[in-house]
Design a protein around this motif. Structure first.
Motif, PDB file in Angstrom:
ATOM      1  N   LEU A  47      -8.836  -1.506  -4.807  1.00 35.80           N
ATOM      2  CA  LEU A  47      -8.745  -2.700  -5.646  1.00 35.80           C
ATOM      3  C   LEU A  47      -8.084  -2.395  -6.988  1.00 35.80           C
ATOM      4  O   LEU A  47      -7.251  -3.179  -7.472  1.00 35.80           O
ATOM      5  N   THR A  48      -8.440  -1.277  -7.606  1.00 35.84           N
ATOM      6  CA  THR A  48      -7.807  -0.941  -8.898  1.00 35.84           C
ATOM      7  C   THR A  48      -6.334  -0.587  -8.711  1.00 35.84           C
ATOM      8  O   THR A  48      -5.516  -0.846  -9.606  1.00 35.84           O
ATOM      9  N   SER A  49      -5.974  -0.024  -7.555  1.00 38.68           N
ATOM     10  CA  SER A  49      -4.564   0.275  -7.285  1.00 38.68           C
ATOM     11  C   SER A  49      -3.764  -1.015  -7.127  1.00 38.68           C
ATOM     12  O   SER A  49      -2.642  -1.142  -7.661  1.00 38.68           O
ATOM     13  N   ILE A  50      -4.328  -1.984  -6.403  1.00 32.28           N
ATOM     14  CA  ILE A  50      -3.651  -3.285  -6.277  1.00 32.28           C
ATOM     15  C   ILE A  50      -3.478  -3.914  -7.655  1.00 32.28           C
ATOM     16  O   ILE A  50      -2.398  -4.424  -7.992  1.00 32.28           O
ATOM     17  N   ALA A  51      -4.536  -3.885  -8.457  1.00 32.28           N
ATOM     18  CA  ALA A  51      -4.471  -4.478  -9.797  1.00 32.28           C
ATOM     19  C   ALA A  51      -3.413  -3.790 -10.652  1.00 32.28           C
ATOM     20  O   ALA A  51      -2.664  -4.453 -11.386  1.00 32.28           O
ATOM     21  N   ALA A  52      -3.330  -2.467 -10.572  1.00 32.83           N
ATOM     22  CA  ALA A  52      -2.333  -1.740 -11.365  1.00 32.83           C
ATOM     23  C   ALA A  52      -0.920  -2.123 -10.939  1.00 32.83           C
ATOM     24  O   ALA A  52      -0.034  -2.338 -11.783  1.00 32.83           O
ATOM     25  N   ASN A  53      -0.709  -2.231  -9.641  1.00 30.82           N
ATOM     26  CA  ASN A  53       0.618  -2.595  -9.140  1.00 30.82           C
ATOM     27  C   ASN A  53       1.014  -4.010  -9.550  1.00 30.82           C
ATOM     28  O   ASN A  53       2.217  -4.321  -9.653  1.00 30.82           O
ATOM     29  N   ARG A  54       0.007  -4.863  -9.799  1.00 28.85           N
ATOM     30  CA  ARG A  54       0.289  -6.258 -10.154  1.00 28.85           C
ATOM     31  C   ARG A  54       0.059  -6.527 -11.640  1.00 28.85           C
ATOM     32  O   ARG A  54       0.027  -7.685 -12.055  1.00 28.85           O
ATOM     33  N   HIS A  55      -0.083  -5.453 -12.396  1.00 30.43           N
ATOM     34  CA  HIS A  55      -0.224  -5.564 -13.861  1.00 30.43           C
ATOM     35  C   HIS A  55      -1.382  -6.504 -14.237  1.00 30.43           C
ATOM     36  O   HIS A  55      -1.273  -7.307 -15.164  1.00 30.43           O
ATOM     37  N   SER A  56      -2.477  -6.373 -13.483  1.00 29.49           N
ATOM     38  CA  SER A  56      -3.653  -7.216 -13.707  1.00 29.49           C
ATOM     39  C   SER A  56      -4.697  -6.421 -14.487  1.00 29.49           C
ATOM     40  O   SER A  56      -5.126  -5.348 -14.042  1.00 29.49           O
TER      41      SER A  56
END
Length: 435
Positions: free
Chosen positions: A204-213
């Motif tokens: 989840l944190t990797s997805i967020a990092a990739n989406r600048h969230s």
């Protein structure tokens, strides 16, 4: 049969189409009705456990702060209109009929054969947009990435704890399931993550990092201390430290849901939403969320709980101990065939006095005879196939100091709830909206 009943029967007939996980269909359906989702400011919530409770808590706190909210949750317990509420109240019957008939005509003219869930999501989005709600709190159905609600671009995403459920659709590992749930994270939209499992957190944190969230992560950016069984907890976040918060839901697990909701409120405050401490306290205290360790009778005590997988059964048993100590309740149980029912029986069996097994009517019911040997290994067990007959039989046998627990499926709770509502002279769980 009146027109509303016939129309709702037609809508439920769409369940025969199954589920189709393609957001292009939702895009087409919403384009035909003016793209109402683009007019909404939404908080979008996914997760395996607690997402409905977090949604209900957020709605309660936002209403306490003076905002006119829309709330979409699933499934319903007694009436379809429960799924779609404004300011805490169900869509009125007359409006429900009007929206179904209008959308049916539009989609049949266009030759667009929506599933039941796609249709209800489109209806919800149009209803909220037409009403001009200040904020819509929207719970996903299944997963997230391809869920029909994932057409919204929210102002905030929330991911609750991740566990094993619907593995045939979401994957057989925590990481795979987290990847599907994390599909609701959008570019540059903040996300609150309540997952504790290392694999889920990493995904989840990797997805967020990739989406600048921007991320608010449980145990890193916010935490809580439970005061179970006092129905109180302390919250510590990036900008708020709140002590002795009273929550109107039973169970230590609800303290975690409360903390995730408060972290989401903190994130909204950071965006400029006017949500003061008093509103948070009142919203938590006044929360009403039926079917979640829901004590519907005293003397005798009767508890309805929608637990339907291992995670929720574990939380239910923890709550039973916190609220009632070592008491062994009389259990009424029924579940769906696609659940891990041997494990659920192994968890519940040693903790109950006796068991009445019944058959959940809608959707993939498990024959209660299949459960009999699993429960009989731990406690006296019998079969009463009709849920209402099971309730009436147990209620006719118990004493004033007995405890009865009814659980195993959301659908089971929905089937038996009218019995207890009728005892209180009520027809539904919520009032109709005055819109």
């Amino acid at each position: 049969m009146d027109q509303l009943s016939k129309t709702i029967d037609w809508l439920f007939s769409l369940e025969a189409r199954g589920e189709i996980y393609k957001l292009e269909r939702m895009d087409a359906a919403l384009d035909l009705i003016g793209n109402p989702h683009r007019k909404l400011r939404a908080v979008h919530i996914a997760g395996t456990k607690g997402k409905g409770s977090v949604a209900a808590i957020l709605d309660s706190c936002l209403r306490a702060a003076g905002y006119r909210t829309g709330l979409y949750t699933k499934p319903h317990l007694v009436r379809l209109s429960e799924r779609t509420r404004i300011a805490g109240a169900e869509i009125p019957a007359a409006q429900l009929l009007d929206y179904i008939e209008r959308l049916r005509a539009i989609y049949e003219r266009a030759g667009l054969a929506l599933t039941f869930f796609e249709f209800t999501v489109a209806m919800m989005l149009l209803y909220f947009a037409d009403a001009g709600v200040d904020v819509a709190v929207i719970e996903t159905g299944l997963g997230g990435r391809l869920d029909s609600t994932n057409v919204v671009t929210p102002i905030l995403s929330v991911i609750t704890p991740i566990g094993f459920d619907h593995i045939e659709y979401l994957g057989h590992t925590i990481g795979a399931i987290a990847g599907e749930k994390g599909g609701i994270i959008k570019d540059d939209v903040p996300v609150v993550i309540g997952a504790r499992e290392p694999d889920a957190r990493l995904v989840l944190t990797s997805i967020a990092a990739n989406r600048h969230s921007a991320v608010r992560l449980i145990e890193r950016d916010f935490s809580y201390r439970s005061q179970s069984p006092a129905h109180r907890f302390d919250y510590h976040g990036l900008g708020l430290d709140l002590f002795d918060l009273e929550i109107g839901l039973a169970g230590p697990f609800q303290h975690e849901n409360g903390a995730i909701a408060v972290a989401a409120l903190e994130a909204l405050r950071a965006q400029g939403w006017n949500i003061d401490e008093d509103s948070i306290r009142r919203g938590l205290r006044d929360i009403y969320w039926p079917g979640r360790f829901d004590i519907v009778s005293r003397n005798p005590t009767v508890i309805l709980d929608c637990a339907h997988n291992e995670m929720s059964i574990a939380a239910l048993l923890e709550t039973m101990t916190a609220e009632f100590g070592a008491v062994k309740p009389r259990l009424i149980f029924g579940c769906l065939s696609d659940k891990d029912w041997p494990k659920m029986a192994a968890m519940l069996g040693p903790r109950v006095r006796d068991v009445t097994l019944t058959k959940v009517k809608p959707k993939r019911p498990l024959e209660p005879e299949n459960l009999l040997p699993y429960f009989s290994a731990h406690a006296p067990a019998r079969v009463e196939r009709e849920p209402m007959a099971a309730v009436e039989r147990v209620m006719s046998e118990i004493r004033a100091d007995d405890v009865v627990l009814i659980t195993g499926s959301v659908y089971l709770i929905g089937e038996v709830y009218p019995y207890f509502l009728a005892r209180d002279g009520r027809k539904g769980l919520f009032p109709e909206a005055d819109v």
